[in-house]
Design a protein around this motif. Structure first.
Motif, PDB file in Angstrom:
ATOM      1  N   GLN A 247      34.024  26.366  39.299  1.00  0.00           N
ATOM      2  CA  GLN A 247      33.287  27.577  39.644  1.00  0.00           C
ATOM      3  C   GLN A 247      33.924  28.817  39.022  1.00  0.00           C
ATOM      4  OE1 GLN A 247      30.556  28.147  41.717  1.00  0.00           O
ATOM      5  NE2 GLN A 247      30.138  25.965  41.777  1.00  0.00           N
ATOM      6  N   ILE A 248      35.271  28.864  39.050  1.00  0.00           N
ATOM      7  CA  ILE A 248      35.965  30.035  38.492  1.00  0.00           C
ATOM      8  C   ILE A 248      35.621  30.197  37.010  1.00  0.00           C
ATOM      9  CG2 ILE A 248      38.231  31.018  37.977  1.00  0.00           C
ATOM     10  CD1 ILE A 248      38.088  31.037  40.857  1.00  0.00           C
ATOM     11  N   SER A 249      35.658  29.080  36.286  1.00  0.00           N
ATOM     12  CA  SER A 249      35.311  29.132  34.865  1.00  0.00           C
ATOM     13  C   SER A 249      33.897  29.658  34.672  1.00  0.00           C
ATOM     14  CB  SER A 249      35.370  27.737  34.268  1.00  0.00           C
ATOM     15  OG  SER A 249      36.595  27.509  33.684  1.00  0.00           O
ATOM     16  N   LEU A 250      32.982  29.134  35.493  1.00  0.00           N
ATOM     17  CA  LEU A 250      31.588  29.557  35.385  1.00  0.00           C
ATOM     18  C   LEU A 250      31.463  31.048  35.651  1.00  0.00           C
ATOM     19  CD1 LEU A 250      29.712  26.653  37.204  1.00  0.00           C
ATOM     20  CD2 LEU A 250      29.795  27.117  34.756  1.00  0.00           C
ATOM     21  N   LEU A 251      32.143  31.499  36.682  1.00  0.00           N
ATOM     22  CA  LEU A 251      32.069  32.906  37.046  1.00  0.00           C
ATOM     23  C   LEU A 251      32.633  33.783  35.928  1.00  0.00           C
ATOM     24  CD1 LEU A 251      31.521  35.052  39.277  1.00  0.00           C
ATOM     25  CD2 LEU A 251      33.937  34.826  39.860  1.00  0.00           C
ATOM     26  N   MET A 252      33.784  33.388  35.373  1.00  0.00           N
ATOM     27  CA  MET A 252      34.376  34.169  34.296  1.00  0.00           C
ATOM     28  C   MET A 252      33.416  34.199  33.111  1.00  0.00           C
ATOM     29  SD  MET A 252      36.907  35.214  35.836  1.00  0.00           S
ATOM     30  CE  MET A 252      38.343  35.946  35.105  1.00  0.00           C
ATOM     31  N   GLY A 253      32.743  33.074  32.882  1.00  0.00           N
ATOM     32  CA  GLY A 253      31.742  33.031  31.821  1.00  0.00           C
ATOM     33  C   GLY A 253      30.619  34.027  32.073  1.00  0.00           C
ATOM     34  N   GLY A 259      29.327  41.239  29.764  1.00  0.00           N
ATOM     35  CA  GLY A 259      30.085  42.223  28.998  1.00  0.00           C
ATOM     36  C   GLY A 259      31.162  42.930  29.799  1.00  0.00           C
ATOM     37  N   ILE A 260      31.590  42.322  30.897  1.00  0.00           N
ATOM     38  CA  ILE A 260      32.571  42.991  31.753  1.00  0.00           C
ATOM     39  C   ILE A 260      33.994  42.640  31.342  1.00  0.00           C
ATOM     40  CG2 ILE A 260      33.353  43.322  34.135  1.00  0.00           C
ATOM     41  CD1 ILE A 260      30.433  42.501  34.910  1.00  0.00           C
ATOM     42  N   ILE A 261      34.207  41.361  31.026  1.00  0.00           N
ATOM     43  CA  ILE A 261      35.539  40.988  30.567  1.00  0.00           C
ATOM     44  C   ILE A 261      35.434  40.273  29.225  1.00  0.00           C
ATOM     45  CG2 ILE A 261      36.648  40.828  32.845  1.00  0.00           C
ATOM     46  CD1 ILE A 261      36.095  37.784  32.645  1.00  0.00           C
ATOM     47  N   LYS A 262      36.565  40.114  28.593  1.00  0.00           N
ATOM     48  CA  LYS A 262      36.572  39.405  27.311  1.00  0.00           C
ATOM     49  C   LYS A 262      36.923  37.949  27.536  1.00  0.00           C
ATOM     50  CE  LYS A 262      38.566  42.994  24.551  1.00  0.00           C
ATOM     51  NZ  LYS A 262      38.871  43.770  25.663  1.00  0.00           N
ATOM     52  N   ASP A 263      36.682  37.148  26.511  1.00  0.00           N
ATOM     53  CA  ASP A 263      36.971  35.706  26.586  1.00  0.00           C
ATOM     54  C   ASP A 263      38.396  35.472  27.096  1.00  0.00           C
ATOM     55  OD1 ASP A 263      36.990  33.008  26.305  1.00  0.00           O
ATOM     56  OD2 ASP A 263      37.587  33.092  24.189  1.00  0.00           O
ATOM     57  N   THR A 264      38.508  34.811  28.206  1.00  0.00           N
ATOM     58  CA  THR A 264      39.806  34.689  28.846  1.00  0.00           C
ATOM     59  C   THR A 264      40.308  33.252  28.960  1.00  0.00           C
ATOM     60  OG1 THR A 264      38.658  34.576  30.941  1.00  0.00           O
ATOM     61  CG2 THR A 264      39.499  36.723  30.269  1.00  0.00           C
ATOM     62  N   GLY A 265      39.398  32.318  29.068  1.00  0.00           N
ATOM     63  CA  GLY A 265      39.805  30.930  29.275  1.00  0.00           C
ATOM     64  C   GLY A 265      40.451  30.718  30.632  1.00  0.00           C
ATOM     65  N   ILE A 266      40.096  31.563  31.577  1.00  0.00           N
ATOM     66  CA  ILE A 266      40.702  31.459  32.913  1.00  0.00           C
ATOM     67  C   ILE A 266      39.954  30.428  33.756  1.00  0.00           C
ATOM     68  CG2 ILE A 266      40.968  32.701  35.101  1.00  0.00           C
ATOM     69  CD1 ILE A 266      41.539  35.188  33.353  1.00  0.00           C
ATOM     70  N   TYR A 267      40.710  29.563  34.453  1.00  0.00           N
ATOM     71  CA  TYR A 267      40.041  28.585  35.307  1.00  0.00           C
ATOM     72  C   TYR A 267      40.714  28.437  36.665  1.00  0.00           C
ATOM     73  CZ  TYR A 267      43.859  25.904  33.362  1.00  0.00           C
ATOM     74  OH  TYR A 267      45.102  25.491  32.981  1.00  0.00           O
ATOM     75  N   THR A 268      41.857  29.101  36.868  1.00  0.00           N
ATOM     76  CA  THR A 268      42.482  28.983  38.189  1.00  0.00           C
ATOM     77  C   THR A 268      42.281  30.248  38.995  1.00  0.00           C
ATOM     78  OG1 THR A 268      44.596  29.855  37.453  1.00  0.00           O
ATOM     79  CG2 THR A 268      44.325  27.491  37.290  1.00  0.00           C
ATOM     80  N   MET A 269      42.346  30.070  40.298  1.00  0.00           N
ATOM     81  CA  MET A 269      42.178  31.160  41.234  1.00  0.00           C
ATOM     82  C   MET A 269      43.200  32.270  40.977  1.00  0.00           C
ATOM     83  SD  MET A 269      40.445  32.189  43.845  1.00  0.00           S
ATOM     84  CE  MET A 269      39.741  31.098  45.040  1.00  0.00           C
ATOM     85  N   GLU A 270      44.467  31.896  40.829  1.00  0.00           N
ATOM     86  CA  GLU A 270      45.528  32.902  40.676  1.00  0.00           C
ATOM     87  C   GLU A 270      45.265  33.803  39.471  1.00  0.00           C
ATOM     88  OE1 GLU A 270      47.198  29.350  40.994  1.00  0.00           O
ATOM     89  OE2 GLU A 270      46.236  29.870  42.882  1.00  0.00           O
ATOM     90  N   GLU A 271      44.974  33.138  38.344  1.00  0.00           N
ATOM     91  CA  GLU A 271      44.715  33.878  37.111  1.00  0.00           C
ATOM     92  C   GLU A 271      43.547  34.833  37.299  1.00  0.00           C
ATOM     93  OE1 GLU A 271      45.716  33.727  33.353  1.00  0.00           O
ATOM     94  OE2 GLU A 271      47.293  33.986  34.852  1.00  0.00           O
ATOM     95  N   ALA A 272      42.464  34.301  37.911  1.00  0.00           N
ATOM     96  CA  ALA A 272      41.264  35.119  38.087  1.00  0.00           C
ATOM     97  C   ALA A 272      41.574  36.322  38.971  1.00  0.00           C
ATOM     98  CB  ALA A 272      40.154  34.283  38.702  1.00  0.00           C
ATOM     99  N   VAL A 273      42.301  36.080  40.055  1.00  0.00           N
ATOM    100  CA  VAL A 273      42.650  37.177  40.955  1.00  0.00           C
ATOM    101  C   VAL A 273      43.460  38.220  40.195  1.00  0.00           C
ATOM    102  CG1 VAL A 273      44.028  37.812  42.986  1.00  0.00           C
ATOM    103  CG2 VAL A 273      42.579  35.778  43.050  1.00  0.00           C
ATOM    104  N   ARG A 274      44.420  37.736  39.396  1.00  0.00           N
ATOM    105  CA  ARG A 274      45.288  38.647  38.664  1.00  0.00           C
ATOM    106  C   ARG A 274      44.472  39.529  37.710  1.00  0.00           C
ATOM    107  NH1 ARG A 274      47.813  39.036  34.172  1.00  0.00           N
ATOM    108  NH2 ARG A 274      47.030  37.085  33.319  1.00  0.00           N
ATOM    109  N   VAL A 275      43.686  38.887  36.870  1.00  0.00           N
ATOM    110  CA  VAL A 275      42.937  39.621  35.853  1.00  0.00           C
ATOM    111  C   VAL A 275      41.916  40.573  36.472  1.00  0.00           C
ATOM    112  CG1 VAL A 275      41.253  39.369  33.991  1.00  0.00           C
ATOM    113  CG2 VAL A 275      43.276  37.913  34.046  1.00  0.00           C
ATOM    114  N   LEU A 276      41.158  40.057  37.461  1.00  0.00           N
ATOM    115  CA  LEU A 276      40.079  40.881  38.017  1.00  0.00           C
ATOM    116  C   LEU A 276      40.626  42.056  38.836  1.00  0.00           C
ATOM    117  CD1 LEU A 276      37.445  38.187  39.007  1.00  0.00           C
ATOM    118  CD2 LEU A 276      37.492  39.644  36.992  1.00  0.00           C
TER     119      LEU A 276
END
Lengths: 288, 263, 278
Positions: A247-253, A259-276
């Motif tokens: 789901q995280i990958s899908l959401l980041m996609g 056009g909110i974020i750039k290609d990140t390749g993020i798939y874990t909760m921690e990473e997503a929380v950090r970046v967002l």
């Protein structure tokens, strides 16, 4: 120890009306100590693949090497191979059969003709590492709860002291907390015992957080093989294969598409929380 | 996959014989078996051969397939021939060491072989041309009158058809359990017969546990779908006699009666 | 449609002599009302009483105390059982262990056969049900050749052919892969929307509950939490963890970065995030 597949083919029921090529030209190399996830939907060939790793199935083409030795060689010691490569099949609790938990776990060591005391020690250790209390040693495995049965069954394979541990859907049918417990336990065992672990699953979600590398099987072929972010970057292809992306990958996609974020390749909760949250902070700082 | 195996020896086709009502085929087979024992001269084989031959031709099943069905009884046939050939008293026609072949012996051996072969092929024709589920439905219908004597006809038929559905599933399961135990070092391939039998315990116990679990779950699922025995049950495909079935019935009666007149 | 009034159910375990060995209370004075046309998701850890609850709706189990009424029929009255089972069908977890017949079509007909539906009418119902779940083309095949997801859809068709008012799904997706899961949950939603069938979906998968009208969280035979998905998931990770559950990933992420409101879907997340950035 390392496992190498070189152009492995497996044809099922050769010469009969239901002949099927279950594995197609599969090559890969798994190094010592790796944590690998094998993903694919039902019938993609995952189970057939892992059964080649300890010689339960013999490839009809190509070669399988364990520790750089060809296991299809006539002189190869298959019994030792099965000890070194432990496979925990799906719903392993369905294979419990002994009168007590202790005896069931000791089945493997006994088959290896390990002397009594040493076998006992292995049994204790294995049960300890899956978190089953000593007080359950003399209880019938059939009286345990579903989650406990699963752990005892895994202990039965751990008691063989494998150097490579293969688990087929170890968390199937458990509730979310139970799933997490089992997967955390496997990750811990891997660290403690310093072994290679191969996790087979049809769910990306489960595997993504734990493994370093993902192999994707589709229709008997090894479709993708790479780091987790490399594989998840090919989201569209995965979806076409009927596989889900976390789901995280899908959401980041989605955020990327918007056009909110750039290609990140993020798939874990921690990473997503950090970046967002970083992005939110930046914006707020600028607004002030 | 193991699941693809077919139970029984059904040979899929759309022939006239395949399309006949299972009950007719069952009755026909019984009648044919009885007819085979009605005569004691070689002349009797002529109509029986013609009868069987026409069924084989009409069914379109290759001779090779039918011949393979005789394999299991090959040794029995050989044994019967030897037994009859040498041990029947009568006029000696050939002699070698202590073995004597008599005219009666020769006759008996030939008679027995022919009769047994015709018997096996004949009953085989029923299983080749009828699916197991048709057969169960047919048997249930034929034996229904026995219900008066408290024979649980519907239950037995239901059990048979469920067994047919679960045999492939349980075979697959056996394979899975064996592999899982092999992964724990179990050895099914070496040792003497006792050792091997003992090695099967780790397979049989989980297999039984699983079979009982499946049975329990299936019973629950059936109950949840209003199953309450055979009472008031209807069928999606009720058995119905067609014109062909009636013609066959007449032919069968004619055949048996005719066979009765053979000296 | 379904009403539980102070229902208690006890599993009594006896030793060889028939003396009571232990009593497990699987349902503990449970009261609940499910309206016609509702889509209910039931969550809870293993052993929380979810399956026992489900089996009461179909009269496979009867309350030790209290009363269960389904479509106006009391489940304790044996004369009502067939009426109840026809109205409240049940899909179980293991796809293999609920298929009876050797062809897809005959299996779907199993329920109607038990109800004594005339043959012509039955064929119509079977065909209709199979078309609804998209397996009409497979009607003459052996169920053994189908995938897990397809088998579960055969099971659903088998219930549809009985023309039910309510379908109870007891962890129908636990043994399926993601593709199969999605298909079963979609089918359940479709039956709920198009045919107005009341759905009770028992699951471990949080993502499957997002589209439900109401979530019921069970623990130790009681209802621990109840409400719309938004209400339930806004309780936060700690509370839900107590009941063996997790917050859906998207919701958890939104909570962690402090987005307002309880966010359930990816679309909602993107919108909320854009807003937060402004």
């Amino acid at each position: 120890m390392s496992i190498t597949f070189d152009k492995v083919d497996y044809i099922y029921g050769k010469g009969t009306s239901f002949e099927k090529r279950a594995l197609k030209d599969i090559s890969f190399h798994i190094r010592d100590g790796e944590f690998v996830g094998i993903i694919g939907h039902t019938g993609s060939g995952k189970s057939t693949l892992i059964q080649h790793m300890n010689g339960l199935l013999k490839c009809t083409g190509g070669n399988v090497y364990y520790d750089c030795k060809d296991i299809s060689n006539r002189e190869y010691d298959r019994k030792t191979l099965r000890q070194n490569v432990g496979i925990v099949f799906q719903y392993p609790e369905h294979q419990l059969f002994e009168a007590t938990v202790g005896k069931d776990v000791a089945f493997g060591p006994n088959n290896l003709n390990i002397p009594g005391l040493q076998a006992d020690v292995r049994t204790y250790e294995a049960l300890k590492s899956v978190g089953i209390d000593d007080s359950l040693l003399d209880v019938s495995p059939f009286d345990l709860s579903g989650g406990q049965k699963r752990r005892v069954a895994i202990a039965g394979v751990l008691a063989m002291k494998p150097k490579v541990l293969v688990l087929d859907e170890p968390a199937a049918g458990l509730d979310p907390v139970g799933r997490r417990d089992i997967l955390d336990m496997i990750a811990r065992i891997r660290r403690e015992e310093n072994i290679t672990v191969i996790l087979v699953s049809h769910s990306m979600e489960d595997v993504a957080e734990y493994v370093d590398r993902i192999m994707v099987m589709n229709d008997g072929a090894l479709e993708m093989d790479g780091t987790v972010s490399e594989v998840f970057a090919r989201r569209k292809e995965l979806e076409e294969m009927g596989l889900s992306v976390p789901q995280i990958s899908l959401l980041m996609g989605d955020l990327e598409d918007a056009g909110i974020i750039k290609d990140t390749g993020i798939y874990t909760m921690e990473e997503a929380v950090r970046v967002l949250s970083q992005k939110l902070l930046d914006r707020r700082g600028r607004n002030q | 996959m193991i699941r693809d195996i077919t139970i029984g020896q059904y040979y899929p086709s759309e022939s006239v014989i395949h399309r006949l009502d299972a009950r007719i085929k069952f009755i026909g087979t019984i009648a044919y078996v009885i007819a085979l024992f009605l005569f004691d001269t070689f002349w009797g084989f002529l109509p029986a051969l013609v009868w069987l031959g026409s069924i084989v031709v009409l069914s379109g099943i290759p001779i090779g397939f039918i011949a393979r069905g005789l394999k299991p009884i090959f040794f029995l046939l050989v044994f019967l021939v030897i037994f009859n050939l040498f041990l029947t008293p009568g006029e000696v026609i050939a002699e070698w060491w202590i073995f004597k072949i008599t005219d009666n012996g020769l006759e008996n051996a030939g008679f027995m072989t022919l009769r047994l072969t015709l018997l096996v092929i004949g009953s085989g024709m029923m299983t080749y041309t009828t699916t197991p589920s048709q057969l169960t439905t047919g048997m249930e219908s034929i034996f229904k009158p026995l219900g008066v004597f408290k024979v649980p006809v519907h239950e037995v038929a239901m059990m048979m058809s469920i067994a047919l559905r679960f045999i492939p599933i349980l075979l697959e399961e056996t394979d899975k359990i064996m592999k899982a135990q092999q992964a724990r070092g179990a050895d099914f391939e070496s040792g003497n017969i006792f050792k091997r039998a003992k090695a099967l315990i780790p397979v049989l116990v989980p297999l039984f546990v699983s079979a009982f679990r499946r049975a329990g779950e299936l019973a629950e699922a059936m109950e949840a779908r209003c199953y309450h025995g055979g009472k008031g049950r209807t069928k999606l495909h009720p058995l119905k006699f067609s014109a062909g079935d009636y013609i066959s019935l007449v032919l069968i009666i004619g055949f048996v009666v005719g066979m009765g007149f053979i000296p | 449609m379904v009403r539980f009034e102070n229902v208690t159910f006890e599993y009594i375990r006896r030793d060889e002599e028939g003396n009571v060995d232990s009593i497990t209370t699987a349902l503990d004075e449970l009261s609940l009302h499910i309206k016609k046309g509702e889509f209910i998701a039931v969550l809870g850890s293993n052993g929380s009483g979810k399956s026992t609850f489900a089996r009461h709706i179909n009269a496979l189990l009867k309350p030790t105390e209290g009363k269960v009424v389904v479509a106006g029929y009391d489940t304790t009255d044996d004369d009502n059982i067939l009426e109840i089972r026809q109205r409240a069908g049940m899909v179980f977890q293991n796809p293999d262990n609920q298929i009876v017949a050797e062809t897809v079509e005959e299996d779907v007909a199993f329920g109607p056969e038990n109800m004594g539906i005339p043959t012509d009418e039955m064929q119509k119902r079977v065909d209709e049900a199979l078309k609804k779940v998209g397996l009409y083309k497979k009607k003459l095949e052996s169920p053994n050749r189908l995938s897990g997801g397809q088998k579960q859809r055969v099971a659903i068709a088998g219930i549809l052919a009985m023309k039910p008012d309510c379908i109870i799904f007891d962890e129908p997706t636990a043994m399926l892969d993601p593709g199969g899961r999605r298909m079963i949950v979609e089918t359940a939603h479709e039956l709920n929307k198009k045919d107005g069938i009341t759905i009770i979906l028992i699951t471990h998968n949080m993502e499957e509950t997002v589209g439900a009208d109401r979530i019921i969280v069970m623990e130790k035979g009681r209802i621990a939490l109840e409400g719309t998905p938004r209400q339930v998931f806004s309780k936060g990770e700690e509370t839900l963890k107590k009941y063996g559950m997790e917050v859906p990933v998207i919701t958890a992420l939104a909570q962690k970065i402090g987005l307002d409101g309880c966010i359930l879907t990816r679309e909602e997340f993107v919108d909320a995030y854009v807003k937060a950035l402004e």
